[in-house]
Write an enzyme that holds these catalytic residues in place. Sequence first.
Site: not given
Ligand code: DGL
Length: 279
Positions: A11-12, A74, A159, A193, A195
């Site tokens: 993931d990012s 992600c 974040e 997403c 997150h």
């Molecule tokens: N968890 C990522 C997603 O599902 C977050 C993306 C991001 O870094 O903006 O899109």
Amino acid sequence: MKHQGSIGVFDSGYGGLTVLKEIVKKLPQYNYVYLGDNARAPYGNRSFDTVYQYTQECVEWFFNHGCYLVILACNTASAKALRTIQQKFIAIQHPNKRVLGVIRPTTEIIGNYTLSNHIGILATNGTISSNSYPIEISKFFPNVIVHQQACPMWVPLIENNEHNSKGADFFVKEYINALDKQNPNIDTILLACTHYPLIINKIKEYTPIGTKIITQGEIVADSLMQYLHKHNELEKLCSKDFKQHFYTTDSIVEFDKYASLFYGEKISSKHCNLNSSIS
Ligand code: DGL
């Protein structure tokens, strides 16, 4: 190699941990390596080329460390980088390896949740502008109408651990109301997403009563189980010692402090240097 046969989960930043948690619950026997590209997160507002470049570098890191299978946990990376990675990188340079995303498994089943045939998608700018969800859902559920709402402030709030603040309520309410205005018949909302499960309670506060809020962790875990069942040759290459290892491209102190919120248990991470291919 250090993590020979481990399944890579990417993931990012922290969001993919909400997916890994469900995968480990369902398939605890495998070894997993998690990589959060926290140093360059969030990806949500970045261009296609940048998301592709970052994601490809991380996938390469997994391969250099012995993974045969990598899950892009992600949505932004799945929407903007997966296809090019599969076509240009895997097919040509790593034909014996696989990279999977989170969009396909979700779109295959999301239509089963709605009675009104109106689904809302909440995601990053990148995922929404790619149009991946409406395109993929129409293949499996042609009668379902998809309404999309970008929520660009949610990942930065999460974040930065600001998602429980009063200020966060403003943005949760704003995006939910904007989606609701698109069509009052939406009865199912997908948190597209990884997150967003962290703010599911806030999201529920502002959505009409009775709306189903769907997260992706279990869906992706079920789909991985089926995938490994079907692809015996790949399954045999997966090491099975019930272990999980965690890496971040940023500070391990910060990662360890915050990651448990997403993963549900304490994490002890290592720093990942993407430029080093030494395993
Ligand atoms: N968890 C990522 C997603 O599902 C977050 C993306 C991001 O870094 O903006 O899109």
